[in-house]
Design an enzyme around this catalytic site. Structure first.
Site, PDB file in Angstrom:
ATOM      1  N   CYS A 160       0.836  -1.209   0.000  1.00 20.17           N
ATOM      2  CA  CYS A 160       0.000   0.000   0.000  1.00 20.17           C
ATOM      3  C   CYS A 160       0.867   1.253   0.000  1.00 20.17           C
TER       4      CYS A 160
ATOM      5  N   ASP B 223      11.184   3.452   5.815  1.00 22.91           N
ATOM      6  CA  ASP B 223      10.910   2.005   5.867  1.00 22.91           C
ATOM      7  C   ASP B 223      12.150   1.300   6.403  1.00 22.91           C
TER       8      ASP B 223
ATOM      9  N   VAL C  91      12.053  -4.333   6.626  1.00 23.81           N
ATOM     10  CA  VAL C  91      11.937  -5.612   7.353  1.00 23.81           C
ATOM     11  C   VAL C  91      11.026  -6.593   6.616  1.00 23.81           C
ATOM     12  N   ARG C  92      10.097  -6.076   5.831  1.00 28.32           N
ATOM     13  CA  ARG C  92       9.200  -6.977   5.096  1.00 28.32           C
ATOM     14  C   ARG C  92       9.975  -7.824   4.082  1.00 28.32           C
TER      15      ARG C  92
ATOM     16  N   ASP D  73      14.056   1.771  11.540  1.00 28.76           N
ATOM     17  CA  ASP D  73      12.925   1.142  12.235  1.00 28.76           C
ATOM     18  C   ASP D  73      12.283   2.173  13.165  1.00 28.76           C
TER      19      ASP D  73
ATOM     20  N   THR E 117      -7.635  -1.663  10.570  1.00 28.35           N
ATOM     21  CA  THR E 117      -8.180  -2.736   9.733  1.00 28.35           C
ATOM     22  C   THR E 117      -9.638  -3.000  10.087  1.00 28.35           C
TER      23      THR E 117
ATOM     24  N   SER F 251      -7.053 -12.338  15.214  1.00 29.29           N
ATOM     25  CA  SER F 251      -5.669 -12.852  15.233  1.00 29.29           C
ATOM     26  C   SER F 251      -4.862 -11.897  16.105  1.00 29.29           C
TER      27      SER F 251
ATOM     28  N   TYR G  62      -2.328 -10.357  15.121  1.00 26.28           N
ATOM     29  CA  TYR G  62      -2.108  -9.182  14.270  1.00 26.28           C
ATOM     30  C   TYR G  62      -3.284  -8.206  14.393  1.00 26.28           C
ATOM     31  N   HIS G  63      -4.501  -8.717  14.143  1.00 27.11           N
ATOM     32  CA  HIS G  63      -5.656  -7.812  14.203  1.00 27.11           C
ATOM     33  C   HIS G  63      -5.759  -7.170  15.599  1.00 27.11           C
TER      34      HIS G  63
ATOM     35  N   LYS H  62      -3.783  -4.007  16.076  1.00 23.54           N
ATOM     36  CA  LYS H  62      -4.430  -2.796  15.545  1.00 23.54           C
ATOM     37  C   LYS H  62      -5.416  -2.218  16.568  1.00 23.54           C
TER      38      LYS H  62
ATOM     39  N   GLN I 113      -9.116  -0.319   7.179  1.00 19.01           N
ATOM     40  CA  GLN I 113      -9.129  -0.727   5.777  1.00 19.01           C
ATOM     41  C   GLN I 113      -9.546  -2.193   5.640  1.00 19.01           C
TER      42      GLN I 113
ATOM     43  N   ARG J  87      -4.573 -14.028  -3.986  1.00 20.44           N
ATOM     44  CA  ARG J  87      -4.186 -15.436  -4.054  1.00 20.44           C
ATOM     45  C   ARG J  87      -5.042 -16.201  -5.070  1.00 20.44           C
TER      46      ARG J  87
ATOM     47  N   TYR K 148     -11.171 -21.310   2.246  1.00 20.45           N
ATOM     48  CA  TYR K 148     -11.030 -21.922   3.572  1.00 20.45           C
ATOM     49  C   TYR K 148     -12.420 -22.226   4.133  1.00 20.45           C
TER      50      TYR K 148
HETATM   51  P1  NAD Z   1       3.513  -4.531   3.543  1.00 17.54           P
HETATM   52  O1  NAD Z   1       4.077  -5.604   4.411  1.00 17.54           O
HETATM   53  O2  NAD Z   1       3.551  -4.705   2.083  1.00 17.54           O
HETATM   54  O3  NAD Z   1       4.216  -3.126   3.891  1.00 17.54           O
HETATM   55  C1  NAD Z   1       4.522  -2.714   5.185  1.00 17.54           C
HETATM   56  C2  NAD Z   1       5.849  -1.970   5.126  1.00 17.54           C
HETATM   57  O4  NAD Z   1       6.158  -1.486   6.449  1.00 17.54           O
HETATM   58  C3  NAD Z   1       7.007  -2.893   4.718  1.00 17.54           C
HETATM   59  O5  NAD Z   1       7.733  -2.300   3.652  1.00 17.54           O
HETATM   60  C4  NAD Z   1       7.851  -3.016   5.990  1.00 17.54           C
HETATM   61  O6  NAD Z   1       9.227  -3.149   5.711  1.00 17.54           O
HETATM   62  C5  NAD Z   1       7.520  -1.726   6.731  1.00 17.54           C
HETATM   63  N1  NAD Z   1       7.647  -1.842   8.199  1.00 17.54           N
HETATM   64  C6  NAD Z   1       7.100  -2.772   9.015  1.00 17.54           C
HETATM   65  N2  NAD Z   1       7.454  -2.527  10.285  1.00 17.54           N
HETATM   66  C7  NAD Z   1       8.225  -1.417  10.285  1.00 17.54           C
HETATM   67  C8  NAD Z   1       8.887  -0.678  11.300  1.00 17.54           C
HETATM   68  N3  NAD Z   1       8.830  -1.051  12.607  1.00 17.54           N
HETATM   69  N4  NAD Z   1       9.595   0.417  10.949  1.00 17.54           N
HETATM   70  C9  NAD Z   1       9.678   0.805   9.650  1.00 17.54           C
HETATM   71  N5  NAD Z   1       9.077   0.141   8.628  1.00 17.54           N
HETATM   72  C10 NAD Z   1       8.353  -0.963   8.968  1.00 17.54           C
HETATM   73  O7  NAD Z   1       2.007  -4.284   4.047  1.00 17.54           O
HETATM   74  P2  NAD Z   1       0.794  -3.577   3.271  1.00 17.54           P
HETATM   75  O8  NAD Z   1      -0.043  -4.628   2.701  1.00 17.54           O
HETATM   76  O9  NAD Z   1       1.286  -2.475   2.445  1.00 17.54           O
HETATM   77  O10 NAD Z   1       0.001  -2.964   4.499  1.00 17.54           O
HETATM   78  C11 NAD Z   1       0.294  -1.641   4.930  1.00 17.54           C
HETATM   79  C12 NAD Z   1      -0.593  -1.282   6.118  1.00 17.54           C
HETATM   80  O11 NAD Z   1      -1.957  -1.354   5.715  1.00 17.54           O
HETATM   81  C13 NAD Z   1      -0.435  -2.210   7.318  1.00 17.54           C
HETATM   82  O12 NAD Z   1      -0.497  -1.457   8.508  1.00 17.54           O
HETATM   83  C14 NAD Z   1      -1.621  -3.129   7.203  1.00 17.54           C
HETATM   84  O13 NAD Z   1      -2.001  -3.593   8.464  1.00 17.54           O
HETATM   85  C15 NAD Z   1      -2.664  -2.220   6.591  1.00 17.54           C
HETATM   86  N6  NAD Z   1      -3.672  -2.958   5.813  1.00 17.54           N
HETATM   87  C16 NAD Z   1      -3.296  -3.712   4.720  1.00 17.54           C
HETATM   88  C17 NAD Z   1      -4.268  -4.411   4.007  1.00 17.54           C
HETATM   89  C18 NAD Z   1      -3.945  -5.282   2.828  1.00 17.54           C
HETATM   90  O14 NAD Z   1      -4.865  -5.953   2.311  1.00 17.54           O
HETATM   91  N7  NAD Z   1      -2.719  -5.306   2.325  1.00 17.54           N
HETATM   92  C19 NAD Z   1      -5.604  -4.304   4.402  1.00 17.54           C
HETATM   93  C20 NAD Z   1      -5.953  -3.525   5.492  1.00 17.54           C
HETATM   94  C21 NAD Z   1      -4.967  -2.853   6.205  1.00 17.54           C
HETATM   95  N1  USQ Z   2      -9.121 -16.931   2.909  1.00 21.23           N
HETATM   96  C1  USQ Z   2      -9.479 -17.994   2.118  1.00 21.23           C
HETATM   97  N2  USQ Z   2      -8.543 -18.522   1.296  1.00 21.23           N
HETATM   98  C2  USQ Z   2      -7.282 -18.027   1.195  1.00 21.23           C
HETATM   99  C3  USQ Z   2      -6.917 -16.935   1.988  1.00 21.23           C
HETATM  100  C4  USQ Z   2      -7.860 -16.413   2.847  1.00 21.23           C
HETATM  101  O1  USQ Z   2     -10.625 -18.457   2.161  1.00 21.23           O
HETATM  102  O2  USQ Z   2      -6.483 -18.589   0.425  1.00 21.23           O
HETATM  103  C5  USQ Z   2     -10.117 -16.331   3.805  1.00 21.23           C
HETATM  104  C6  USQ Z   2      -9.699 -16.228   5.263  1.00 21.23           C
HETATM  105  O3  USQ Z   2     -10.001 -17.420   5.969  1.00 21.23           O
HETATM  106  C7  USQ Z   2     -10.489 -15.026   5.735  1.00 21.23           C
HETATM  107  C8  USQ Z   2     -10.601 -14.156   4.499  1.00 21.23           C
HETATM  108  O4  USQ Z   2     -10.302 -15.004   3.387  1.00 21.23           O
HETATM  109  O5  USQ Z   2     -11.778 -15.410   6.109  1.00 21.23           O
HETATM  110  C9  USQ Z   2      -9.644 -12.988   4.483  1.00 21.23           C
HETATM  111  O6  USQ Z   2      -8.320 -13.468   4.656  1.00 21.23           O
HETATM  112  P1  USQ Z   2      -7.084 -12.651   4.057  1.00 21.23           P
HETATM  113  O7  USQ Z   2      -5.850 -13.458   4.261  1.00 21.23           O
HETATM  114  O8  USQ Z   2      -7.403 -12.173   2.700  1.00 21.23           O
HETATM  115  O9  USQ Z   2      -7.118 -11.346   4.955  1.00 21.23           O
HETATM  116  P2  USQ Z   2      -6.743 -11.088   6.480  1.00 21.23           P
HETATM  117  O10 USQ Z   2      -6.022 -12.208   7.105  1.00 21.23           O
HETATM  118  O11 USQ Z   2      -7.960 -10.606   7.187  1.00 21.23           O
HETATM  119  O12 USQ Z   2      -5.701  -9.898   6.368  1.00 21.23           O
HETATM  120  C10 USQ Z   2      -5.671  -8.990   5.268  1.00 21.23           C
HETATM  121  C11 USQ Z   2      -4.367  -8.207   5.358  1.00 21.23           C
HETATM  122  C12 USQ Z   2      -4.381  -7.403   6.657  1.00 21.23           C
HETATM  123  C13 USQ Z   2      -5.625  -6.545   6.709  1.00 21.23           C
HETATM  124  C14 USQ Z   2      -6.896  -7.370   6.520  1.00 21.23           C
HETATM  125  C15 USQ Z   2      -8.125  -6.503   6.324  1.00 21.23           C
HETATM  126  O13 USQ Z   2      -3.247  -9.092   5.344  1.00 21.23           O
HETATM  127  O14 USQ Z   2      -3.219  -6.591   6.715  1.00 21.23           O
HETATM  128  O15 USQ Z   2      -5.687  -5.912   7.957  1.00 21.23           O
HETATM  129  O16 USQ Z   2      -6.780  -8.123   5.286  1.00 21.23           O
HETATM  130  S1  USQ Z   2      -9.559  -7.196   7.113  1.00 21.23           S
HETATM  131  O17 USQ Z   2      -9.713  -8.574   6.627  1.00 21.23           O
HETATM  132  O18 USQ Z   2     -10.675  -6.392   6.732  1.00 21.23           O
HETATM  133  O19 USQ Z   2      -9.303  -7.181   8.516  1.00 21.23           O
END
Ligand code: NAD
Ligand code: USQ
Length: 383
Positions: A12, A31, A34-35, A74, A144, A179, A181-182, A185, A208, A241, A255
Site C-alpha cells: 500500500c 521504511d 523488514v518486510r 525502524d 483494519t 488474530s 495481528y488484528h 491494531k 481498511q 491469491r 477456507y
Molecule cells: P507490507 O508488508 O507490504 O508493507 C509494510 C511496510 O512497512 C514494509 O515495507 C515493511 O518493511 C515496513 N515496516 C514494518 N514494520 C516497520 C517498522 N517497525 N519500521 C519501519 N518500517 C516498517 O504491508 P501492506 O499490505 O502495504 O500494508 C500496509 C498497512 O496497511 C499495514 O499497517 C496493514 O495492516 C494495513 N492494511 C493492509 C491491508 C492489505 O490488504 N494489504 C488491508 C488492510 C490494512
Molecule cells: N481466505 C481464504 N482462502 C485463502 C486466503 C484467505 O478463504 O487462500 C479467507 C480467510 O479465511 C479469511 C478471508 O479469506 O476469512 C480474508 O483473509 P485474508 O488473508 O485475505 O485477509 P486477512 O487475514 O484478514 O488480512 C488482510 C491483510 C491485513 C488486513 C486485513 C483486512 O493481510 O493486513 O488488515 O486483510 S480485514 O480482513 O478487513 O481485517
C-alpha cells in the site's frame, strides 16, 4: 504539503507514495525494509519482481522529475525516528509501517510477540514524537476492518451510540479481533485515542478492508515501478491469491465453507482514500475513524467470480473448499458502513470491472515466478 509515508516500500505504501508525489505533495519514504527480510526468512517472494527501494525511487525521479526522500530505519528505534522527522519536517504522517499478516502473527509465540511489539511500540513512538515536536502534524494511521470482527449487528465507523439503563453515550465500537495481528491494531487504536484526548493530537484511523490488485496509474508507468503482489499462504490475501492460483491451474483455496464475508477495495482506491484523508485533516484532539472499503463479498462468491473471469480468459479454474486453518465464523451477519470516505469524494473501482486489468492479467504474465510450495496454508490458529 510534506507527507512522510512510513512503510513506503510495502504494497500500500509504495503505491501511495507515488500517487501523492504525482499529485504534487512533497513525499518522503521511511521504511526498515523488514518486510523484504521476513519474505526471505519464509522463503517466499512477491509474484511481481520488485526493484530495491533506491532504484525504484531513482526511476521515479528520472521519469517524472519528482524527488522522494528516503529514510531507512525502524520506527521502534526512537532516536532514528525523531531524527528522520526533524530532517523531513512532515505536515502529514501516513503510517503503513507494521507487520500486517494475520497468519504470520499466529505462527508461534515469537511471531505473536514480534507483531505486537513491532506494531504497538512503533505507533506509540510516533505518538510521542508528535506530542514532543510535531503537535500539529496529522497522522493518518492504517487500522483494519478486522478490528471489529463479525458482530451480529451493523458495523459503524469507529463509534456506536448506546443506551444503557436509561443513559446514552457514543463510545468506541466494540472490538473482536481474530488474530494477534488484528489485536495489535486494536491496541494501536486504544493508544491513539488516548493520545488525542490527553495531548490534543489530530489522527485519522483508517479501518481498511482487504486490498486487491497491483496496478495504479503511477506503478503502471514503468516495469521498475511495479508493486509487490503476494500470493503465499502467509502474506498473500484472499482475492490476490485466488487470481494467481487461477493463473497456474491450482484449485482456488477457499477456507472452510467460504461464507466468511469481508470488506474489500482496489489498491487504486487505497491511494485515493489516503489522498482524501490527508487533504481533509482531522481536527486537533480528534480521533477520527473511517471504514476504508468499497464492497463486501464472501470468499466463496469471490472464488466464483475469479473462476468465471479465469474461464473467460481460457484458464481452467477449479474451486476447492479446504479445511479452514483459522478459527473464524464461516456463516455470519456482516454489514459495515463506509460513508465517510464516499462523502469526501471517493469514486470506487468495482471488482467486476477491474478483475482482469488490475489482477488476472498480471497473474498470468508472471505465472512462471510462482513457487507452488507456498500456495497451501501452513499456519494453524488451533493449538
Ligand atoms: P507490507 O508488508 O507490504 O508493507 C509494510 C511496510 O512497512 C514494509 O515495507 C515493511 O518493511 C515496513 N515496516 C514494518 N514494520 C516497520 C517498522 N517497525 N519500521 C519501519 N518500517 C516498517 O504491508 P501492506 O499490505 O502495504 O500494508 C500496509 C498497512 O496497511 C499495514 O499497517 C496493514 O495492516 C494495513 N492494511 C493492509 C491491508 C492489505 O490488504 N494489504 C488491508 C488492510 C490494512
Ligand atoms: N481466505 C481464504 N482462502 C485463502 C486466503 C484467505 O478463504 O487462500 C479467507 C480467510 O479465511 C479469511 C478471508 O479469506 O476469512 C480474508 O483473509 P485474508 O488473508 O485475505 O485477509 P486477512 O487475514 O484478514 O488480512 C488482510 C491483510 C491485513 C488486513 C486485513 C483486512 O493481510 O493486513 O488488515 O486483510 S480485514 O480482513 O478487513 O481485517
Amino acid at each position: 504539503m510534506r507527507v512522510l509515508v512510513i512503510g513506503g516500500d510495502g504494497y500500500c505504501g509504495w503505491a501511495t507514495a507515488l500517487h501523492l508525489s504525482n499529485r504534487g505533495y512533497e513525499v518522503g519514504i521511511l521504511d526498515s525494509l523488514v518486510r523484504r527480510h521476513w519474505d526471505m526468512q519464509l522463503g517466499a517472494d512477491t509474484l511481481t519482481p520488485i526493484a530495491p527501494i533506491q532504484q525504484r525511487i531513482q526511476r521515479w525521479q528520472d521519469l517524472t522529475g519528482k524527488k522522494i526522500d528516503l529514510f531507512i530505519g525502524d520506527i521502534n528505534n526512537y532516536e532514528f525516528l525523531i531524527d528522520a522527522l526533524r530532517r523531513f519536517q512532515p505536515d502529514s504522517l501516513v503510517h503503513f509501517g507494521e507487520q500486517r499478516s494475520a497468519p504470520f502473527s499466529m505462527i508461534d509465540r515469537e511471531h505473536a510477540v514480534l507483531t505486537q511489539v513491532n506494531n504497538v511500540v512503533g505507533t506509540l513512538n510516533l505518538l510521542y514524537a508528535m506530542k514532543d515536536e510535531f503537535p500539529d502534524c496529522h497522522l493518518v494511521k492504517l487500522g483494519t476492518m478486522g478490528e471489529y470482527g463479525t458482530p451480529n449487528i451493523d458495523i459503524e465507523e469507529g463509534y456506536i451510540t448506546i443506551e444503557h439503563n436509561g443513559r446514552k453515550d457514543t463510545l468506541p465500537y466494540p472490538k473482536q479481533p481474530g488474530s494477534f495481528y488484528h489485536a495489535s491494531k486494536v491496541h494501536d487504536s486504544t493508544n491513539i485515542h488516548l493520545a488525542c484526548r490527553i495531548w490534543g493530537l489530530r489522527v485519522t484511523d483508517l479501518n481498511q478492508g482487504v486490498v486487491y490488485g497491483v496496478l495504479t496509474e503511477e506503478t503502471g508507468m514503468d516495469e521498475m515501478l511495479i508493486n509487490r503482489l503476494d500470493y503465499d499462504g502467509v502474506f498473500g490475501t484472499a482475492l490476490n491469491r485466488f487470481c494467481i492460483q487461477a493463473a497456474i491451474g491450482h484449485p482456488l483455496t477457499v477456507y472452510g465453507s467460504g461464507g466468511q464475508t469481508r470488506a474489500f477495495l482496489d489498491i487504486r482506491d487505497t491511494v485515493r482514500c489516503m489522498e482524501l484523508a490527508i487533504a481533509n485533516p482531522a481536527q486537533a484532539g480528534e480521533f477520527r475513524v473511517f471504514n476504508q472499503f468499497t464492497e463486501m463479498f464472501n470468499v466463496g462468491d469471490l472464488a466464483i467470480m475469479v473462476k468465471k473471469a479465469g474461464n473467460a480468459l481460457g484458464l481452467n479454474v477449479e474451486i476447492n473448499n479446504i479445511d479452514n486453518p483459522r478459527v473464524e465464523n464461516e456463516q455470519h451477519y456482516f454489514n459495515a458502513k463506509n460513508t465517510n470516505l464516499l462523502e469526501l469524494g471517493l469514486q470506487p473501482h468495482l471488482l467486476s470491472d477491474s478483475l482482469l486489468d488490475s489482477l488476472l492479467n498480471f497473474a498470468v504474465k508472471y505465472q512462471n515466478r510462482v513457487d507452488k510450495n507456498h500456495i497451501l496454508p501452513k499456519v494453524s490458529w488451533r493449538r
